[in-house]
Design a protein around this motif. Structure first.
Motif, PDB file in Angstrom:
ATOM      1  N   SER A   1       4.937 -12.230  -2.123  1.00 34.41           N
ATOM      2  CA  SER A   1       4.526 -12.000  -0.745  1.00 34.41           C
ATOM      3  C   SER A   1       3.200 -11.586  -0.546  1.00 34.41           C
ATOM      4  O   SER A   1       2.777 -10.538  -1.115  1.00 34.41           O
ATOM      5  CB  SER A   1       5.630 -11.263   0.243  1.00 34.41           C
ATOM      6  N   ALA A   2       2.455 -11.812   0.334  1.00 31.63           N
ATOM      7  CA  ALA A   2       1.033 -11.367   0.703  1.00 31.63           C
ATOM      8  C   ALA A   2       1.156 -10.661   1.926  1.00 31.63           C
ATOM      9  O   ALA A   2       0.187 -10.280   2.606  1.00 31.63           O
ATOM     10  CB  ALA A   2      -0.005 -12.380   0.907  1.00 31.63           C
ATOM     11  N   GLN A   3       2.269 -10.327   2.432  1.00 34.03           N
ATOM     12  CA  GLN A   3       2.647  -9.408   3.837  1.00 34.03           C
ATOM     13  C   GLN A   3       2.051  -8.094   3.423  1.00 34.03           C
ATOM     14  O   GLN A   3       2.351  -7.264   2.532  1.00 34.03           O
ATOM     15  CB  GLN A   3       4.033  -9.329   4.108  1.00 34.03           C
ATOM     16  N   PRO A   4       0.959  -7.528   4.397  1.00 33.44           N
ATOM     17  CA  PRO A   4       0.653  -6.252   4.165  1.00 33.44           C
ATOM     18  C   PRO A   4       1.629  -5.256   4.595  1.00 33.44           C
ATOM     19  O   PRO A   4       2.136  -5.476   5.656  1.00 33.44           O
ATOM     20  CB  PRO A   4      -0.722  -6.193   5.085  1.00 33.44           C
ATOM     21  N   CYS A   5       1.737  -4.141   4.002  1.00 29.68           N
ATOM     22  CA  CYS A   5       2.716  -3.249   4.242  1.00 29.68           C
ATOM     23  C   CYS A   5       2.533  -1.952   3.582  1.00 29.68           C
ATOM     24  O   CYS A   5       1.603  -1.949   2.516  1.00 29.68           O
ATOM     25  CB  CYS A   5       4.220  -3.795   3.783  1.00 29.68           C
ATOM     26  N   MET A   6       3.205  -0.959   3.770  1.00 23.66           N
ATOM     27  CA  MET A   6       2.992   0.396   3.218  1.00 23.66           C
ATOM     28  C   MET A   6       4.263   1.146   3.069  1.00 23.66           C
ATOM     29  O   MET A   6       5.393   0.719   3.462  1.00 23.66           O
ATOM     30  CB  MET A   6       1.982   1.303   4.007  1.00 23.66           C
ATOM     31  N   THR A   7       4.081   2.227   2.445  1.00 27.39           N
ATOM     32  CA  THR A   7       5.287   3.065   1.851  1.00 27.39           C
ATOM     33  C   THR A   7       6.360   3.055   2.876  1.00 27.39           C
ATOM     34  O   THR A   7       7.834   2.661   2.553  1.00 27.39           O
ATOM     35  CB  THR A   7       4.962   4.419   1.302  1.00 27.39           C
ATOM     36  N   MET A   8       6.068   3.690   4.099  1.00 27.69           N
ATOM     37  CA  MET A   8       7.104   3.899   5.039  1.00 27.69           C
ATOM     38  C   MET A   8       7.719   2.805   5.510  1.00 27.69           C
ATOM     39  O   MET A   8       9.057   2.768   6.131  1.00 27.69           O
ATOM     40  CB  MET A   8       6.605   4.730   6.193  1.00 27.69           C
TER      41      MET A   8
ATOM     42  N   TYR B   1       0.791  -1.082  -0.061  1.00 22.51           N
ATOM     43  CA  TYR B   1      -0.103   0.008   0.036  1.00 22.51           C
ATOM     44  C   TYR B   1       0.930   1.325  -0.125  1.00 22.51           C
ATOM     45  O   TYR B   1       1.863   1.151   0.417  1.00 22.51           O
ATOM     46  CB  TYR B   1      -0.840  -0.090   1.113  1.00 22.51           C
ATOM     47  N   SER B   2       0.458   2.349  -0.482  1.00 22.18           N
ATOM     48  CA  SER B   2       0.936   3.542  -0.449  1.00 22.18           C
ATOM     49  C   SER B   2       0.350   4.281   0.940  1.00 22.18           C
ATOM     50  O   SER B   2      -0.722   3.901   1.408  1.00 22.18           O
ATOM     51  CB  SER B   2       0.587   4.663  -1.424  1.00 22.18           C
ATOM     52  N   ASN B   3       1.147   4.916   1.371  1.00 29.42           N
ATOM     53  CA  ASN B   3       0.854   5.721   2.862  1.00 29.42           C
ATOM     54  C   ASN B   3      -0.449   6.906   2.590  1.00 29.42           C
ATOM     55  O   ASN B   3      -0.992   7.236   3.420  1.00 29.42           O
ATOM     56  CB  ASN B   3       2.232   6.578   3.166  1.00 29.42           C
ATOM     57  N   SER B   4      -0.562   7.120   1.306  1.00 33.20           N
ATOM     58  CA  SER B   4      -1.694   7.990   1.095  1.00 33.20           C
ATOM     59  C   SER B   4      -2.315   7.808  -0.362  1.00 33.20           C
ATOM     60  O   SER B   4      -1.639   7.315  -0.994  1.00 33.20           O
ATOM     61  CB  SER B   4      -1.165   9.540   1.280  1.00 33.20           C
ATOM     62  N   PRO B   5      -3.626   8.012  -0.579  1.00 34.15           N
ATOM     63  CA  PRO B   5      -4.046   8.084  -2.051  1.00 34.15           C
ATOM     64  C   PRO B   5      -3.663   9.256  -2.738  1.00 34.15           C
ATOM     65  O   PRO B   5      -4.524   9.631  -3.740  1.00 34.15           O
ATOM     66  CB  PRO B   5      -5.546   7.698  -1.811  1.00 34.15           C
ATOM     67  N   VAL B   6      -2.648  10.180  -2.402  1.00 33.01           N
ATOM     68  CA  VAL B   6      -2.575  11.075  -2.954  1.00 33.01           C
ATOM     69  C   VAL B   6      -0.922  11.375  -3.034  1.00 33.01           C
ATOM     70  O   VAL B   6      -0.305  11.068  -1.606  1.00 33.01           O
ATOM     71  CB  VAL B   6      -3.350  12.536  -2.578  1.00 33.01           C
ATOM     72  N   CYS B   7      -0.354  12.336  -4.028  1.00 36.74           N
ATOM     73  CA  CYS B   7       1.214  12.034  -3.998  1.00 36.74           C
ATOM     74  C   CYS B   7       1.872  12.625  -2.843  1.00 36.74           C
ATOM     75  O   CYS B   7       2.920  12.060  -2.154  1.00 36.74           O
ATOM     76  CB  CYS B   7       1.522  12.889  -5.151  1.00 36.74           C
ATOM     77  N   SER B   8       1.934  14.175  -2.684  1.00 35.83           N
ATOM     78  CA  SER B   8       2.937  14.641  -1.629  1.00 35.83           C
ATOM     79  C   SER B   8       2.849  13.914  -0.399  1.00 35.83           C
ATOM     80  O   SER B   8       3.862  13.718   0.315  1.00 35.83           O
ATOM     81  CB  SER B   8       2.649  15.979  -1.717  1.00 35.83           C
ATOM     82  N   PRO B   9       1.506  13.442   0.232  1.00 32.55           N
ATOM     83  CA  PRO B   9       1.382  12.927   1.714  1.00 32.55           C
ATOM     84  C   PRO B   9       2.387  11.635   1.738  1.00 32.55           C
ATOM     85  O   PRO B   9       3.172  11.400   2.652  1.00 32.55           O
ATOM     86  CB  PRO B   9       0.183  12.725   2.013  1.00 32.55           C
ATOM     87  N   THR B  10       2.209  10.854   0.681  1.00 32.47           N
ATOM     88  CA  THR B  10       3.053   9.631   0.528  1.00 32.47           C
ATOM     89  C   THR B  10       4.672  10.014   0.478  1.00 32.47           C
ATOM     90  O   THR B  10       5.348   9.127   0.791  1.00 32.47           O
ATOM     91  CB  THR B  10       2.508   8.904  -0.647  1.00 32.47           C
ATOM     92  N   ARG B  11       4.978  10.795  -0.332  1.00 35.47           N
ATOM     93  CA  ARG B  11       6.510  11.385  -0.303  1.00 35.47           C
ATOM     94  C   ARG B  11       6.806  11.817   1.074  1.00 35.47           C
ATOM     95  O   ARG B  11       8.083  11.585   1.258  1.00 35.47           O
ATOM     96  CB  ARG B  11       6.650  12.307  -1.484  1.00 35.47           C
ATOM     97  N   PHE B  12       6.112  12.563   1.974  1.00 35.92           N
ATOM     98  CA  PHE B  12       6.546  12.929   3.254  1.00 35.92           C
ATOM     99  C   PHE B  12       6.872  11.500   4.067  1.00 35.92           C
ATOM    100  O   PHE B  12       7.810  11.455   4.642  1.00 35.92           O
ATOM    101  CB  PHE B  12       5.298  13.620   3.989  1.00 35.92           C
ATOM    102  N   ALA B  13       6.034  10.336   3.887  1.00 34.44           N
ATOM    103  CA  ALA B  13       6.089   9.405   4.613  1.00 34.44           C
ATOM    104  C   ALA B  13       7.246   8.613   4.049  1.00 34.44           C
ATOM    105  O   ALA B  13       8.136   7.970   4.856  1.00 34.44           O
ATOM    106  CB  ALA B  13       5.103   8.437   4.434  1.00 34.44           C
TER     107      ALA B  13
END
Length: 443
Positions: free
Chosen positions: A312-319, A50-62
């Motif tokens: 892998s089916a491990q749930p994980c996110m950008t950070m 997963y991405s940390n956000s559904p929109v660009c710059s918040p994900t990039r902060f993470a």
């Protein structure tokens, strides 16, 4: 374990199924992602990334900080827009540790080639947050030929100086990345071996929808980058193919200098797909906390460490990628800024490894919130609460909240408890794009 070089590749607005290795409908288009498909086949592909956000710059902060983006004021913007130029608050604070700054302290050379979107100089910028070099746009989206942002202002930089260059932006970034690898290889021969971090952040396939052959179109729509009447699935997929070709050039450069085995190459997207993307079987897209807005391709390739052909089916996110890179590089975390991400090194070494990993999101837009915990997902949109079993219902059609109210209440409470550890959303935070949650079932 030898400390790897790291090439962290981020696509912009790429949908979950846009790549062949994620079920993309390649046959009708001649195959759009052979290079990335090959990386997945010889590395690991995550199905629940997963991405940390559904929109660009918040994900990039993470991504930069390895922490939930909600901890920083600038990330409350969804996303940062043109009003951030000249702002001393809407950006990544220079005192905050970042993935590049932590690796730099550990002896890495660092470069960002591509999109920044975390605030402008003189208050913010890549060179102020741990990168030795920077080439790319500072804003969220630019024309691929004129390199102007949506307000018509030129936005291509070398370091902290604007730089005019001719060419299709995706190719400029790819060629610059190859040049960086060539220079690092030569420097290693002359000065002794030292690892590098190359952040390669493409703007593709973000609007405007232009292929290498569309320079005339770029002139026609200059100053109107949104041109919502433009684009089509053929152009969109060709843009992905141009990016994929560039990634192939990068991999060829690594092989040419004998660097492929000891280089960790990561590929992901900053958020879910836009209007021309393929998210099947997921619903929703950019700006949505439904699966289509946040579940994205996740590929890692590191021949010295990752078993080829892994899934892998491990749930994980950008950070989590950030924490993984910091750990792989032997860098020390800053105790004053503890990382929220979890290292995936155990999964990369043994794809059968799994661990509990609750994932939290919130959005100012439409009051959205979400929690993924194991197979279950709690979602709120416009004041309506939903409970989904994701493996059984990836399209989020069957709201099980009425059937299992105790689980819904427990997950709601868990989300509230997590949210209480985060700063509140500021009243002056803005939503820059008016996309909305699509096709939500009513309670």
């Amino acid at each position: 374990m030898k400390r790897p070089n790291v090439i962290f590749i981020v696509a912009d607005d790429l949908g979950f199924a846009d790549l062949g290795c994620y079920g993309g409908r390649d046959a009708a288009f001649g195959g759009v992602s052979p290079q990335l498909d090959a990386l997945a086949a010889s590395g690991i592909r995550f199905t629940q990334g997963y991405s940390n956000s559904p929109v660009c710059s918040p994900t990039r902060f993470a991504l930069m900080t390895g922490r939930y983006q909600y901890r920083l004021r600038g990330a409350a913007e969804e996303p940062i827009n043109s009003r951030s130029r000249g702002s001393s608050t809407l950006g990544l604070p220079t005192e905050h540790p970042t993935m590049p700054s932590l690796l730099k302290q550990a002896g890495y050379r660092t470069a960002l080639i591509g999109k920044w979107h975390l605030g402008y100089p003189p208050y913010f910028g890549p060179l102020r947050s741990g990168y030795d070099e920077f080439f790319g746009p500072m804003s969220g989206g630019v024309d691929y030929f004129t390199h102007c942002s949506s307000n018509g202002q030129h936005d291509l930089w070398f370091g902290e100086e604007e730089r005019a260059e001719e060419g299709y932006l995706t190719d400029l970034l790819s060629h610059r990345a190859v040049d960086y690898i060539e220079r690092m290889a030569a420097r290693n021969r002359e000065e002794g071996e030292a690892p590098f971090l190359l952040s390669l952040h493409y703007t593709a396939p973000h609007w405007p929808w232009e292929t290498r052959d569309d320079e005339a179109l770029a002139q026609e729509v200059k100053g109107n980058l949104f041109h919502l009447h433009g684009g089509n699935i053929h152009t969109y997929r060709r843009m992905i193919h141009h990016m994929d070709e560039g990634i192939g050039w990068v991999m060829q450069a690594l092989r040419r200098h004998g660097l492929e085995r000891d280089t960790l190459v990561i590929f992901t997207s900053d958020n879910g797909g836009e209007r021309f993307s393929d998210n099947w079987p997921l619903v929703g897209g950019k700006m949505d906390l439904t699966e289509g807005g946040i579940r994205v391709p996740w590929i890692a390739h590191w021949p010295a460490f990752i078993p080829a052909g892994s899934t892998s089916a491990q749930p994980c996110m950008t950070m989590d990628w950030t924490t993984t890179v910091v750990a792989a590089g032997g860098a020390q975390q800053d105790a004053a800024y503890p990382l929220d991400g979890v290292s995936l090194l155990p999964v990369l070494r043994d794809p059968a490894h799994a661990f509990a990993r609750p994932l939290h999101w919130r959005m100012n837009h439409r009051g959205q919130r979400a929690l993924r915990d194991g197979d279950w997902k709690y979602l709120r949109v416009d004041g309506h609460d939903y409970l989904f079993n994701i493996p059984a219902d990836e399209r989020e059609r069957a709201n099980l909240g009425g059937r299992d109210p105790a689980r819904l209440a427990d997950m709601r409470d868990a989300w509230e408890a997590w949210n209480n550890t985060m700063p509140p959303i500021p009243e002056d935070a803005t939503v820059s794009l008016g996309y909305s949650v699509k096709d939500m079932p009513q309670r």
